[in-house]
Design a protein around this motif. Structure first.
Motif, PDB file in Angstrom:
ATOM      1  N   PRO A 163       0.766  -1.166  -0.115  1.00 46.45           N
ATOM      2  CA  PRO A 163       0.026   0.134   0.005  1.00 46.45           C
ATOM      3  C   PRO A 163       0.646   1.273  -0.030  1.00 46.45           C
ATOM      4  N   MET A 164       0.220   2.456  -0.626  1.00 41.37           N
ATOM      5  CA  MET A 164       1.131   3.611  -0.639  1.00 41.37           C
ATOM      6  C   MET A 164       1.273   4.076   0.753  1.00 41.37           C
ATOM      7  N   GLU A 165       0.364   3.884   1.835  1.00 36.81           N
ATOM      8  CA  GLU A 165       0.746   4.395   2.902  1.00 36.81           C
ATOM      9  C   GLU A 165       1.732   3.783   3.685  1.00 36.81           C
ATOM     10  N   VAL A 166       1.975   2.446   3.403  1.00 37.58           N
ATOM     11  CA  VAL A 166       3.110   1.934   4.006  1.00 37.58           C
ATOM     12  C   VAL A 166       4.312   2.445   3.300  1.00 37.58           C
ATOM     13  N   ARG A 167       4.432   2.608   1.972  1.00 38.02           N
ATOM     14  CA  ARG A 167       5.591   3.095   1.334  1.00 38.02           C
ATOM     15  C   ARG A 167       5.609   4.685   1.737  1.00 38.02           C
ATOM     16  N   ASP A 210      12.022   4.214  -4.606  1.00 42.76           N
ATOM     17  CA  ASP A 210      10.810   3.350  -4.834  1.00 42.76           C
ATOM     18  C   ASP A 210      10.201   4.010  -6.229  1.00 42.76           C
ATOM     19  N   PRO A 211      10.104   3.066  -7.011  1.00 42.45           N
ATOM     20  CA  PRO A 211       9.456   3.332  -8.212  1.00 42.45           C
ATOM     21  C   PRO A 211       7.947   3.719  -8.161  1.00 42.45           C
ATOM     22  N   ALA A 212       7.278   3.369  -7.261  1.00 45.88           N
ATOM     23  CA  ALA A 212       5.841   3.741  -7.067  1.00 45.88           C
ATOM     24  C   ALA A 212       5.709   5.001  -6.607  1.00 45.88           C
ATOM     25  N   LEU A 213       6.646   5.327  -5.482  1.00 50.51           N
ATOM     26  CA  LEU A 213       6.646   6.479  -5.099  1.00 50.51           C
ATOM     27  C   LEU A 213       7.151   7.536  -5.888  1.00 50.51           C
ATOM     28  N   LEU A 214       7.970   7.384  -6.814  1.00 52.84           N
ATOM     29  CA  LEU A 214       8.652   8.304  -8.009  1.00 52.84           C
ATOM     30  C   LEU A 214       7.712   8.275  -8.950  1.00 52.84           C
TER      31      LEU A 214
END
Length: 610
Positions: A163-167, A210-214
């Motif tokens: 999950p994005m909250e964890v990231r 992190d690619p998702a955060l980027l």
């Protein structure tokens, strides 16, 4: 440790009575008589036990050490310790020390193997890898091991579903806040000169984040970073600053197709093409990184599905392709980049081959008369390096474009290597680049694909399409019998399997087209005409096509026509069983049309020659 397989009653005072599944620690084996083993039970009793009653226990060295400690505690709790028991204690302590030493050696070996494994998949130093492993093991010991099946749960976790909250709670989120600040700083003041250290800082953030955060950070600002990077690259003249900009673009454009679509609609392709054309073709050590990174960024830009504009097609035309082909044919440019941030570390010639594939992917919809890749190759009398590389890629079934497009790749589409192969064999001007030895190797690969892959496989369909293209321009005789047998097997799949898929139907149509244009294949194997004709009869029953395709083929001999007429008459009874009389009449009319054509030809040629 040993485990008892059966019950045993001691016949002598020195032997030991035990039950099934009792555990023992070995004290000493009898050197004179190997049938007896001196052991001690977990309750502290020791004696000799028959060796054929014992087997190796399924326990770890750690459990064995724990059992030895329990035995030592039991013996030490007794008031009077005899001389024999003291010897047993010394023996147990020696066994325990030996086990501890084995565990230490095993731990050191595992630590070294883990360090080597981390270094293989990352670019950490030996000390960095060891530090990362120690921190990971501490985390596992404190947080994962107390949870039941904790390690299995982590191993089965999909990294893409975190999950994005964890990231956002991780370290990368703080780093990306710094990256967003730099982006906004660039957008607010486009004239400010950016230092080399700032570019390198951005490169480290993008390369390791992190690619998702980027992706989330870049999309939040409407891809402003991509446009700012293109603007800075166009204005920057110092290569020390242009290099990190190109590297940032290379990492960013692979994250999402939207970013590459933004880049291809900007001036980036034209800027990189001009930069490559202006570079000397010798590719000296001083500018090899410049050529290399320009090629890589241009390749990842062209691999998107967005087409080039008309103006960009003119700029990325024959001059650029000619430069890339010269790089391929020049052995002196086979040097690899020394940059640590390049995960693949390709040579310049390999990178140039990837760019040629990407260019052809953009221009494949053009005809051979206007395709810049095919036009440049058609003007050459030889191109050994390109032919060698493309055959090697085709043999490995390696599509380099997939590493740039990522999730955008479609398994139902023909891969880039097969596409370029089909283009090269679309005309004699480019097909002449394949010498006889090259063509034989390629035909071996095609035959292997036709044999190995089953019905409905896109790779087999592409191989069949390529073989048809080769037959049209080269007419090779190499392994023609093997190909004819293989085509016969594929043509009979609808009879064997029934309800053919769309890909299978396309394969059958392609085989019929091969037999229609190259009738000598029908004489290669016995009985193959009958199987093809029956295939058409099956099509008639399904009301898909008529048998006119076979009956009106370019048969130049009357006996072949008579042979097909006989086949038609022999299968007429089969059609009658399905009450398809109107289809029979249609087929008979086709036969009469061919007979009339034969009569007219005989009238025009009294000698009987057709």
């Amino acid at each position: 440790m040993l485990r008892a397989m059966y019950d045993f009653q001691a016949p002598y005072d020195s032997t030991l009575t035990f039950s099934e599944n009792d555990l023992f620690v070995v004290l000493k084996r009898n050197n004179k008589d190997h049938e007896w083993v001196h052991v001690i039970k977990l309750n502290g009793e020791n004696g000799y036990a028959p060796a054929n009653y014992l087997t190796v226990a399924n326990c770890t060295k750690t459990e064995e050490i724990k059992h030895i400690d329990d035995i030592l505690v039991r013996i030490a709790s007794r008031r009077n310790v005899s001389r024999d028991q003291a010897a047993v204690i010394e023996n147990l302590k020696e066994s325990r020390e030996k086990l501890e030493k084995e565990l230490e050696e095993l731990a050191a070996k595992q630590m070294y193997e883990l360090t080597s494994l981390v270094r293989q998949n990352t670019k950490c130093t030996f000390q960095q890898a060891q530090g990362a492993i120690l921190e990971t093991l501490k985390y596992f010991q404190e947080n994962v091991l107390p949870i039941p099946n904790g390690i299995e749960r982590i191993l089965n976790t999909d990294p893409d579903k975190i999950p994005m909250e964890v990231r956002h709670c991780g370290v990368d989120s703080q780093h990306l806040n710094r990256l967003v600040g730099l982006i906004m700083e660039f957008a607010s003041d486009q004239e400010t000169d950016v230092s080399e250290d700032t570019w390198n800082e951005m490169l480290n953030l993008i390369a390791h984040a992190d690619p998702a955060l980027l992706i989330s950070a870049l999309e939040r600002h409407d891809c402003a970073l991509i446009l700012q990077l293109v603007h800075r690259l166009q204005a920057e003249t110092s290569w020390r600053k242009r290099k990190p900009i190109l590297q940032i673009l290379f990492h960013a454009l692979q994250l999402l197709s939207t970013f590459s679509n933004v880049a291809i609609n900007s001036v980036l392709p034209s800027e990189l093409a001009r930069d490559l054309v202006q570079t000397t073709c010798t590719v000296q050590d001083t500018n090899k990184d410049r050529v290399y990174w320009s090629i890589r960024v241009l390749t990842v830009t062209l691999c998107c599905r967005e087409p080039l504009s008309f103006a960009q097609q003119n700029e990325l035309g024959e001059n650029l392709v000619e430069l890339l082909i010269n790089m391929l044919e020049n052995e002196s440019v086979s040097i690899a980049t020394t940059d640590e941030r390049d995960d693949q570390c390709l040579t310049i010639t390999t990178a140039a081959m990837h760019l040629i594939l990407a260019l052809y992917r953009q221009f494949h919809f053009l005809s051979s008369d206007s395709n810049p890749v095919l036009l440049c190759l058609a003007r050459r009398s030889m191109c050994d390096s390109l032919v060698e590389k493309i055959i090697l890629l085709y043999n490995r079934e390696d599509d380099p474009i997939k590493q740039y497009v990522g999730d955008e790749s479609d398994d139902n589409q023909t891969d880039a290597v097969s596409n370029l192969m089909l283009g090269l064999f679309s005309g004699e001007e480019t097909a002449k680049l394949f010498y006889t030895a090259d063509l034989d190797v390629l035909l071996d690969v095609i035959l292997r694909r036709l044999v190995d892959y089953g019905p409905g496989d896109k790779r087999r369909s592409d191989a069949l399409q390529l073989y048809y293209a080769i037959q049209r321009v080269k007419r090779p005789e190499y392994k023609k019998i093997d190909f004819a047998k293989c085509l016969k097997v594929i043509s009979e799949e609808s009879v064997r399997l029934g309800s053919p898929s769309k890909t299978m139907q396309q394969d059958h149509q392609k085989i019929l087209q091969i037999y229609h244009e190259f009738p000598d294949f029908l004489e290669t194997t016995d009985g193959i005409e009958g199987s093809i004709f029956l295939l058409h009869i099956d099509k008639i029953q399904q009301k898909n096509i008529s048998c006119s395709f076979v009956l009106s083929g370019p048969w130049r001999q009357r006996r072949r026509f008579q042979h097909f007429q006989g086949l038609f008459n022999s299968t007429k009874r089969r059609l009658c069983s399905y009450d398809e009389t109107h289809q029979i009449r249609l087929a008979q009319s086709r036969v009469r049309d061919v007979q009339l054509t034969e009569y007219n030809r005989n009238a025009a040629c009294p000698s009987g020659r057709i």
